[in-house]
Design a protein around this motif. Structure first.
Motif, short mmCIF file in Angstrom:
data_model
loop_
_atom_site.label_atom_id
_atom_site.label_comp_id
_atom_site.label_asym_id
_atom_site.label_seq_id
_atom_site.Cartn_x
_atom_site.Cartn_y
_atom_site.Cartn_z
N GLY A 44 0.80 -1.22 0.00
CA GLY A 44 0.00 0.00 0.00
C GLY A 44 0.82 1.26 0.00
N ALA A 45 2.15 1.13 0.11
CA ALA A 45 2.99 2.33 0.19
C ALA A 45 3.08 3.06 -1.15
CB ALA A 45 4.39 1.95 0.67
N GLY A 46 2.86 2.34 -2.26
CA GLY A 46 2.91 2.97 -3.58
C GLY A 46 4.13 2.59 -4.40
N LYS A 47 4.95 1.66 -3.89
CA LYS A 47 6.21 1.38 -4.60
C LYS A 47 5.98 0.68 -5.94
CE LYS A 47 7.44 -2.82 -1.96
NZ LYS A 47 6.13 -3.00 -1.29
N THR A 48 4.97 -0.17 -6.03
CA THR A 48 4.69 -0.84 -7.32
C THR A 48 4.25 0.17 -8.36
OG1 THR A 48 4.07 -2.88 -6.18
CG2 THR A 48 3.31 -2.62 -8.44
#
Length: 250
Positions: A44-48
Motif C-alpha cells: 500500500g505504500a505505492g512502490k509498485t
C-alpha cells in the motif's frame, strides 16, 4: 561515487493519482550509475505504482522524471529498450529449454543472431549452466531459475535493471548467492533498482528509500538510517516508519 555526473534515474515531485486517490505523492530522488538502490515500503505504500512509472508502463499524473536520460511521459518506448526487469514471477517460459529462453529474450531485446549466440555461450559459462543448455526450464531448481531470470534481465546490457521482489520464496543461502549476481552487475556499471521485503537485503544496498503512504519518508545509506532512527537494524528502521502507515493495499 560522483552523483552529479552519473544520474540515471531522476524524479522531481513525481505523482500518480487514480481519481481522488494519490498512489504516489510527489516523490523526488536521484539514482546514480552502478548504484544498488533499495526501494522499500509496506503493502500500500505505492512502490509498485512508482516502479511502473519508472519502467515506462504508466504515465505520471504530474511531476518530472527521466530514466536512462529518457522522459517518463514522452519516451516510454526508449526507456523500455534501456532497462531490464525481473519480478518474483521470473517471467521465464517453463516449457522451453534454457537456450530457447535465452534466444527468445535476446530477440525481444532486439539483439542480432551473432550477439545472441555469443551471449548465450558467455551466460551459460558464467552461470555454470553449460550442461543445462538443453534442459527444460521447469526442471531447474528454483534458485537456478532465479539466476537465469536475472541473467536474462541484463542480457542486453541495460543501463538499469529493475528487480521487483526478486528473491521471494527462496531460502537465505540462495538469496545470498543471488545478491552476488547483483554486486557483479553493479560493478559492471549497471544500476540496480530493487524492491524487497527482506530487511537483511536492505543492508546490502548503497542507499535505501522507504515509502509510507505514497511518500518517501526516509532516504539514505543503511548505516546513516540506523543512526538517524537509533536502530540496530534496517528491520527496526522500517518498523518505526511503517507504523505510521494508514494504507494497506498497493
Amino acid at each position: 561515487m560522483n552523483m552529479e555526473n552519473n544520474i540515471v534515474i531522476h524524479t522531481d515531485k513525481l505523482t500518480k493519482k487514480f481519481g481522488d486517490f494519490t498512489a504516489v505523492d510527489h516523490i523526488s530522488f536521484d539514482v546514480a550509475q552502478g548504484e544498488i538502490f533499495g526501494f522499500l515500503g509496506a503493502n500500500g505504500a505505492g512502490k509498485t505504482t512508482a516502479m511502473r512509472m519508472l519502467c515506462g508502463l504508466s504515465k505520471p499524473t504530474s511531476g518530472k522524471g527521466t530514466v536512462a536520460g529518457f522522459d517518463v511521459y514522452t519516451q516510454s518506448e526508449d526507456i523500455k529498450k534501456n532497462i531490464g526487469y525481473m519480478s518474483q514471477k521470473f517471467s521465464l517460459y517453463e516449457d522451453l529449454k534454457v537456450w530457447e529462453n535465452i534466444r527468445l529474450f535476446g530477440g525481444i531485446y532486439g539483439m542480432n543472431d551473432k550477439q545472441i549466440a555469443e551471449g548465450t555461450d558467455r551466460m551459460l559459462e558464467s552461470l555454470d549452466f553449460t550442461q543445462e543448455r538443453d534442459t527444460l526450464v521447469k526442471a531447474l531448481p528454483l534458485g537456478w531459475k532465479q539466476k537465469l531470470a536475472f541473467s536474462l534481465a541484463i542480457f542486453h546490457h541495460p543501463k538499469i535493471v529493475f528487480l521487483d521482489e526478486p528473491t521471494g520464496g527462496v531460502d537465505p543461502a540462495t538469496r545470498r548467492k543471488f545478491w552476488e549476481l547483483i554486486y557483479d552487475a553493479a560493478e559492471d556499471g549497471i544500476t540496480v533498482f530493487v524492491t524487497t521485503h527482506y530487511m537483511d537485503e536492505a543492508e546490502y544496498c548503497n542507499r535505501v528509500s522507504i515509502m509510507v503512504d505514497g511518500r518517501i519518508d526516509a532516504l539514505d545509506s543503511p548505516s546513516n538510517l540506523k543512526k538517524q532512527y537509533c536502530a540496530d537494524s534496517m528491520d527496526e528502521v522500517f518498523t518505526k516508519l511503517a507504523r505510521k502507515a494508514q494504507r494497506t493495499g498497493d
